[in-house]
Enzyme design. Structure first.
Site, short mmCIF file in Angstrom:
data_model
loop_
_atom_site.label_atom_id
_atom_site.label_comp_id
_atom_site.label_asym_id
_atom_site.label_seq_id
_atom_site.Cartn_x
_atom_site.Cartn_y
_atom_site.Cartn_z
N CYS A 20 0.83 -1.18 -0.10
CA CYS A 20 -0.09 -0.06 -0.04
C CYS A 20 0.99 1.52 -0.09
CB CYS A 20 -1.06 0.09 1.24
SG CYS A 20 -1.99 -1.54 1.18
N ASN A 54 -10.51 -0.21 0.24
CA ASN A 54 -8.88 -0.33 0.42
C ASN A 54 -8.32 -0.84 -1.06
OD1 ASN A 54 -5.94 -0.54 0.74
ND2 ASN A 54 -6.39 -1.64 2.61
N HIS A 89 -3.23 6.88 2.78
CA HIS A 89 -3.55 5.73 2.25
C HIS A 89 -5.08 5.23 2.91
CE1 HIS A 89 -4.09 1.55 1.54
NE2 HIS A 89 -3.94 1.00 2.65
#
Length: 324
Positions: free
Chosen positions: A112, A281, A251
């Site tokens: 990520c 996500n 993020h």
């Protein structure tokens, strides 16, 4: 001294929108359960587009906005943990599909945090003169790495891509600073297994389930700690005040993580850009998707100072200070 300036932005998601209610059809979950624990309301799940397809569409938008042809790009970096294949790289597939015949291309895997890692590489290569126009992409089809029977993980993720074009500039703008770090000793907190060692010379054959396996509690503790530290570190390193930052793009993993960091730092909540409610996500794509959406909606403008901050498997984390 030369710097790397962002001049084009593009995001793309698959057409298949999956609201929380649709997950109730095959999981013991509910819209309320997902929203209250994560902040996520919907996500996009690809039915027939692979990671390179998403990356190409996002890149076309970024190139159009930058007013550059694909042939003017001399570097392509794709940040992904869900490549089309082990080889060729997704970046090479993107190069071919775009017709960017003058670009050298490669993938990186920093989970990520991948887009921030890719920005650091792109900036360094432009500053060194090794590249002039770089296409930096975060793209994922995480849906193919999910155990769709595990409600603790499959409700969290989505598919998508975000891209930006970097170009060499002498202007006082662009990527000012990028800090990235890693800690492989805690890598087992977030894992997607690779292929097992499986040869005719080995007794017994192993079977691997290539699903995301995550220790949610450990990741929460890690994420809140390193996000806070990364933001403070980059402000201090660049001697800039939080009042001079137009926005922070974290993020987009979990709303609880973001809210915890906001509380710890005492920074106004409105400075933090969040769109995970609409995308879930998307790993390495989450930061560029949030960036591109904010640009498209007019929430960020030329001259704004922004901080991107991420964390992910590896473990990896980092932050970037950018003047648009």
């Amino acid at each position: 001294m030369k710097n790397a300036k962002m001049i084009g932005f593009g995001l793309y998601t698959p057409k298949n929108l999956v609201e929380n209610e649709r997950l109730q059809e095959f999981l013991e979950t509910s819209d309320e359960w997902i929203r209250t624990r994560t902040g996520i309301e919907r996500r996009y799940i690809s039915l027939d587009e692979n990671t390179s397809d998403l990356a190409v569409e996002a890149s076309k938008k970024a190139l159009s906005q930058a007013r550059l042809s694909a042939e003017e790009i001399d570097l392509i970096i794709v940040a992904t943990v869900t490549p089309d294949n082990f080889t060729p790289s997704t970046a090479c597939i993107v190069q071919d599909k775009l017709g960017a015949k003058n670009a050298w291309a490669f993938d990186i895997n920093a989970a990520c945090t991948g887009f921030i890692y890719a920005l650091k590489l792109g900036r360094s290569l432009i500053r060194s003169g090794e590249a002039n126009n770089a296409l930096i992409i975060g793209a994922e089809t995480l849906s193919k790495a999910l155990n769709w029977e595990d409600r603790g993980s499959c409700v969290l993720f989505g598919d998508g891509a975000g891209a930006t074009v970097l170009t060499s500039t002498e202007e006082d703008c662009g990527i000012k600073c990028v800090n990235v770090k890693s800690d492989g000793s805690k890598g087992d907190s977030l894992v997607i297994q690779g292929l097992p060692l499986n040869s005719p010379f080995k007794d017994g054959r192993e079977v691997s389930e290539n699903y995301i396996n995550m220790n949610g509690r450990e990741i929460f503790k890690f994420a809140t700690k390193v996000m806070e530290e990364s933001i403070v570190e980059i402000l201090e390193k660049e001697n800039i005040k939080i009042e001079d930052i137009a926005a922070i793009i974290p993020h987009q993993a979990n709303l609880r993580i973001i809210d915890y960091v906001v509380k710890r730092l005492g920074i106004p909540r409105e400075k933090f850009i969040t769109n995970l409610q609409n995308y879930g996500n998307t790993s390495g794509a989450s930061i560029p998707i949030a960036l591109c959406e904010s640009i498209d909606e007019g929430n960020l403008k030329k001259g704004d100072n922004i901080i991107m901050v991420g964390f992910g498997g590896g473990l990896t984390w980092g932050a970037a200070l950018i003047k648009l």
